[in-house]
Design an enzyme around this catalytic site. Structure first.
Site, short mmCIF file in Angstrom:
data_model
loop_
_atom_site.label_atom_id
_atom_site.label_comp_id
_atom_site.label_asym_id
_atom_site.label_seq_id
_atom_site.Cartn_x
_atom_site.Cartn_y
_atom_site.Cartn_z
N LYS A 13 0.82 -1.22 0.00
CA LYS A 13 0.00 0.00 0.00
C LYS A 13 0.85 1.27 0.00
O LYS A 13 0.57 2.19 -0.75
CB LYS A 13 -0.91 0.04 1.23
CG LYS A 13 -2.18 -0.74 1.09
CD LYS A 13 -3.22 -0.27 2.09
CE LYS A 13 -2.77 -0.33 3.53
NZ LYS A 13 -2.62 -1.71 4.03
N ARG A 88 -10.22 2.67 8.24
CA ARG A 88 -9.85 1.33 8.67
C ARG A 88 -11.07 0.52 9.10
O ARG A 88 -10.93 -0.65 9.45
CB ARG A 88 -8.90 1.41 9.88
CG ARG A 88 -7.47 1.63 9.50
CD ARG A 88 -6.56 1.25 10.66
NE ARG A 88 -5.25 1.85 10.52
CZ ARG A 88 -4.31 1.39 9.70
NH1 ARG A 88 -4.53 0.30 8.98
NH2 ARG A 88 -3.16 2.00 9.61
N ARG A 127 10.93 -9.17 5.31
CA ARG A 127 11.32 -7.76 5.42
C ARG A 127 12.42 -7.58 6.47
O ARG A 127 12.38 -8.17 7.54
CB ARG A 127 10.10 -6.90 5.82
CG ARG A 127 9.05 -6.85 4.75
CD ARG A 127 8.25 -5.57 4.80
NE ARG A 127 7.34 -5.53 5.93
CZ ARG A 127 6.09 -5.05 5.83
NH1 ARG A 127 5.63 -4.60 4.69
NH2 ARG A 127 5.32 -5.01 6.90
N ARG A 161 11.62 -6.01 12.10
CA ARG A 161 10.87 -5.14 13.03
C ARG A 161 9.99 -6.01 13.92
O ARG A 161 9.50 -7.06 13.49
CB ARG A 161 9.96 -4.18 12.25
CG ARG A 161 10.68 -3.13 11.43
CD ARG A 161 9.69 -2.11 10.92
NE ARG A 161 8.48 -2.76 10.39
CZ ARG A 161 7.31 -2.17 10.27
NH1 ARG A 161 7.15 -0.93 10.64
NH2 ARG A 161 6.28 -2.83 9.77
N ARG A 172 -2.04 -8.97 13.26
CA ARG A 172 -2.42 -7.89 12.36
C ARG A 172 -3.37 -8.38 11.27
O ARG A 172 -4.29 -7.67 10.86
CB ARG A 172 -1.17 -7.27 11.71
CG ARG A 172 -0.43 -6.33 12.65
CD ARG A 172 0.98 -6.08 12.20
NE ARG A 172 1.05 -5.33 10.95
CZ ARG A 172 2.15 -5.23 10.21
NH1 ARG A 172 3.24 -5.88 10.56
NH2 ARG A 172 2.17 -4.51 9.13
#
Ligand SMILES: [Zn+2]
Length: 218
Positions: A13, A88, A127, A161, A172
């Protein structure tokens, strides 16, 4: 064009928002950036956001809506915008509709970057971010560093992270499904949903987004 960009974490996104906003010449409005900006400038809204964030809480809808509404009142957003990270939930989507209606405007489209669950997990798991500068980012599969575990820009050590740890990713995804997925139905019913396959290289996905929007230019 007045656009909303939706999609699961890891769908790209952020990247697609920047590209699309530049090609349409509209401001890219990210709620994350807005919150940080208000906190840095020490505005009244920023004080409220900071108080919530320091306790680890989520910024409540009323405050988020106030921050977005304030940003949409800036001159550069008069003729169009691209919202990233908002709405959201359907409650926030309804609030956005009210803000736009109060200006005799409406949304042009809601673009959904669609990605299968297993691909979401694969993308996020790969990532890596630099320990010295979090804007130095890599991906084990799609954008690996020249030397494993080491930042190409500054030599800092790369790590995952906390947000990208598998347990957090699952949480999430659940949050996305329970809160954001109903938005897909909301915009589908409104005839505004443009579903785009987010699998593949960034440029190719960007082209698909452009094609999906060609039908709703206004
Ligand atoms: Zn670095």
């Amino acid at each position: 064009m007045r656009l909303v960009l939706l999609g699961p974490p890891g769908a790209g996104k952020g990247t697609q928002s920047v590209l699309l906003a530049a090609s349409l010449d509209v401001p890219h409005i990210s709620t994350g950036d807005l919150f940080r900006g208000h906190v840095e400038r020490g505005t009244a809204l920023g004080e409220q956001v900071r108080a919530i964030m320091t306790t680890g809480g989520l910024v409540p809808t009323a405050l988020t809506v106030a921050v977005v509404e304030e940003r949409l009142s800036h001159g550069d957003a008069a003729d169009g915008f691209l919202l990233d990270g908002f709405p959201r939930s359907t409650v926030q989507a309804e609030a956005l509709d009210r803000i736009l209606a109060s200006r005799a405007q409406e949304l042009s489209a809601a673009v959904l970057l669609d990605l299968p669950d297993d691909e979401v997990v694969r993308r996020i798991a790969g990532r890596r971010v630099c320990g010295r500068d979090p804007s130095h980012t890599f991906h084990q599969d799609t954008a690996p560093p020249l030397r494993a575990g080491e930042c190409d820009y500054c030599g800092g050590a790369l790590h995952r992270r906390t947000d990208d740890e598998p347990a957090t990713v699952l949480r999430r995804q659940e949050l996305y499904r329970s809160e954001t997925a109903p938005l897909v139905d909301y915009y589908l019913r409104a005839g505004l949903l443009r579903r785009v396959d987010a699998l593949g290289p960034v440029a190719e996905v960007g082209n698909r987004v452009q094609r999906a929007l060609a039908a709703s230019r206004r």
